[in-house]
Scaffold this motif. Structure first.
Motif, short mmCIF file in Angstrom:
data_model
loop_
_atom_site.label_atom_id
_atom_site.label_comp_id
_atom_site.label_asym_id
_atom_site.label_seq_id
_atom_site.Cartn_x
_atom_site.Cartn_y
_atom_site.Cartn_z
N GLY A 93 0.88 -1.33 -0.12
CA GLY A 93 -0.13 -0.07 -0.11
C GLY A 93 0.98 1.44 -0.10
O GLY A 93 0.41 2.09 0.42
N GLY A 94 2.04 1.24 -0.72
CA GLY A 94 3.01 2.16 -0.67
C GLY A 94 3.67 2.57 0.83
O GLY A 94 4.29 3.53 0.76
N VAL A 95 3.59 1.81 1.62
CA VAL A 95 4.08 1.91 2.96
C VAL A 95 5.25 0.57 3.15
O VAL A 95 5.12 -0.32 2.81
CB VAL A 95 3.27 1.65 3.97
CG1 VAL A 95 3.99 1.65 5.50
CG2 VAL A 95 1.82 2.55 4.14
N GLU A 96 6.44 1.42 3.38
CA GLU A 96 7.63 0.33 3.64
C GLU A 96 7.27 -0.05 4.95
O GLU A 96 7.43 0.70 6.03
CB GLU A 96 8.96 1.02 3.46
CG GLU A 96 10.25 0.14 3.65
CD GLU A 96 11.53 0.65 3.25
OE1 GLU A 96 12.54 -0.05 3.43
OE2 GLU A 96 11.52 1.72 2.41
N ALA B 165 6.98 -4.53 -6.05
CA ALA B 165 6.30 -5.61 -6.04
C ALA B 165 5.20 -5.48 -4.74
O ALA B 165 4.84 -6.30 -3.93
CB ALA B 165 7.21 -6.89 -5.32
N ASP B 166 4.55 -4.41 -4.74
CA ASP B 166 3.48 -3.94 -3.95
C ASP B 166 2.02 -4.80 -4.31
O ASP B 166 1.51 -4.12 -5.05
CB ASP B 166 3.25 -2.48 -3.94
CG ASP B 166 2.28 -1.82 -2.68
OD1 ASP B 166 1.46 -2.76 -2.60
OD2 ASP B 166 2.32 -0.63 -2.36
N VAL B 167 2.00 -5.93 -3.70
CA VAL B 167 0.98 -6.69 -4.15
C VAL B 167 -0.42 -6.11 -3.80
O VAL B 167 -1.26 -6.34 -4.73
CB VAL B 167 1.27 -7.95 -3.15
CG1 VAL B 167 0.86 -8.04 -1.78
CG2 VAL B 167 0.48 -9.15 -3.65
N LEU B 168 -0.32 -5.29 -2.97
CA LEU B 168 -1.76 -4.64 -2.79
C LEU B 168 -2.18 -3.69 -3.77
O LEU B 168 -3.23 -3.89 -4.32
CB LEU B 168 -1.66 -3.95 -1.39
CG LEU B 168 -2.97 -3.01 -0.87
CD1 LEU B 168 -4.26 -3.71 -0.98
CD2 LEU B 168 -2.86 -2.41 0.47
N ILE B 169 -1.32 -2.84 -4.06
CA ILE B 169 -1.60 -2.02 -5.21
C ILE B 169 -1.78 -2.50 -6.46
O ILE B 169 -2.37 -2.20 -7.33
CB ILE B 169 -0.48 -0.76 -5.46
CG1 ILE B 169 -0.06 -0.07 -3.96
CG2 ILE B 169 -0.60 0.03 -6.36
CD1 ILE B 169 -1.54 0.74 -3.60
N LEU C 293 2.40 3.15 -6.50
CA LEU C 293 1.46 4.07 -6.33
C LEU C 293 1.70 5.15 -7.59
O LEU C 293 0.73 5.58 -8.03
CB LEU C 293 1.95 5.11 -5.17
CG LEU C 293 1.64 4.32 -3.69
CD1 LEU C 293 1.93 5.21 -2.62
CD2 LEU C 293 -0.01 4.12 -3.57
N GLU C 294 2.92 5.27 -8.21
CA GLU C 294 2.88 6.09 -9.24
C GLU C 294 2.12 5.20 -10.53
O GLU C 294 1.67 5.89 -11.50
CB GLU C 294 4.34 6.25 -9.57
CG GLU C 294 5.19 7.29 -8.71
CD GLU C 294 4.35 8.44 -8.51
OE1 GLU C 294 3.93 9.29 -9.54
OE2 GLU C 294 4.31 9.01 -7.42
N ALA D 294 -4.87 9.40 -1.89
CA ALA D 294 -4.31 10.22 -2.68
C ALA D 294 -3.94 9.73 -4.18
O ALA D 294 -4.11 10.69 -4.99
CB ALA D 294 -2.99 10.58 -1.88
N ALA D 295 -3.45 8.62 -4.36
CA ALA D 295 -3.28 8.11 -5.77
C ALA D 295 -4.68 8.23 -6.48
O ALA D 295 -4.34 8.48 -7.85
CB ALA D 295 -2.49 6.70 -5.55
N THR D 296 -5.61 7.83 -5.94
CA THR D 296 -7.00 7.76 -6.71
C THR D 296 -7.74 8.94 -6.73
O THR D 296 -8.62 8.97 -7.33
CB THR D 296 -7.61 6.50 -6.34
OG1 THR D 296 -7.89 6.67 -4.92
CG2 THR D 296 -6.89 5.20 -6.70
#
Length: 159
Positions: free
Chosen positions: A22-25, A38-42, A75-76, A119-121
Motif C-alpha cells: 500500500g505504498g508503505v515500507e 512488488a507492492d502486491v496490494l497496489i 503508487l505512481e 491520494a493516488a486515486t
C-alpha cells in the motif's frame, strides 16, 4: 452506469528486498520479489480497476519485460491507471482490499495504506478499505512464503 472489478495478486517473500504494501515500507526481514517494487496490494487494486472496464491487467499495461518498470513505485503506476480510467469516462466509487499474510502484523500500517491509495486515486479516504488477515498457518501465505492481496472496486460513469 457502474462497473465492478476484482483484482488478485501474489508475490513471493525473499531476502534482501524491501517490503512495500500500500505504498508503505514495512520493517521486516523479507520483502516481496517482483520486477517493480512488488507492492502486491497496489497491484491488486490496479487489476481490479482495469478489470472493471475490461482493459486487461497490469502485466499488459506495465510488462515486466520493459526496463522502465524495473523497481517502479506502484503508487505512481496506480496514478497512471486512474488517468486511464478517467479517459474512459469513469471514476472510482470505492475500493475494498484484503491482504493475506501470516506476518508481519499489518494493523499499525493500515491507515497509512488507505491514505496512500486515497491520494493516488483522488478519492476520499472513506472510499478506501484495507483489511489484513492470516491463514492460520495454512498454505504458502501461512508458512511465510508469500503475500496475497485481493481488491474489489466500483467504478462509476462520470457522464
Amino acid at each position: 452506469m457502474i462497473r465492478i472489478g476484482h483484482g488478485y495478486d501474489v508475490h513471493r517473500l525473499t531476502e534482501e528486498r524491501r517490503l512495500i504494501l500500500g505504498g508503505v515500507e514495512i520493517p521486516y526481514e523479507k520483502g516481496l520479489l517482483g520486477h517493480s517494487d512488488a507492492d502486491v496490494l497496489i497491484h491488486a487494486v490496479m487489476d481490479s480497476m482495469l478489470g472493471a472496464l475490461a482493459l486487461g491487467d497490469i502485466g499488459k499495461l506495465f510488462p515486466d519485460s520493459d526496463i522502465r518498470y524495473k523497481n517502479a513505485d506502484s503508487l505512481e503506476l496506480l496514478k497512471i491507471v486512474v488517468e486511464i480510467i478517467a479517459e474512459n469516462g469513469f471514476g472510482v466509487g470505492n475500493i475494498d482490499c484484503t491482504v493475506i499474510c501470516q506476518s508481519p502484523k499489518l494493523a499499525p500500517h493500515i491507515e497509512k495504506m488507505r491514505k496512500n491509495i486515497s491520494a493516488a486515486t483522488g478519492c476520499d479516504i472513506s472510499q478506501i478499505s484495507v483489511k489484513a488477515t492470516t491463514e492460520e498457518g495454512l498454505g504458502f501465505t501461512g508458512t511465510g512464503e508469500g503475500i496475497v492481496a485481493h481488491a474489489v472496486c466500483i467504478l462509476a460513469d462520470k457522464n
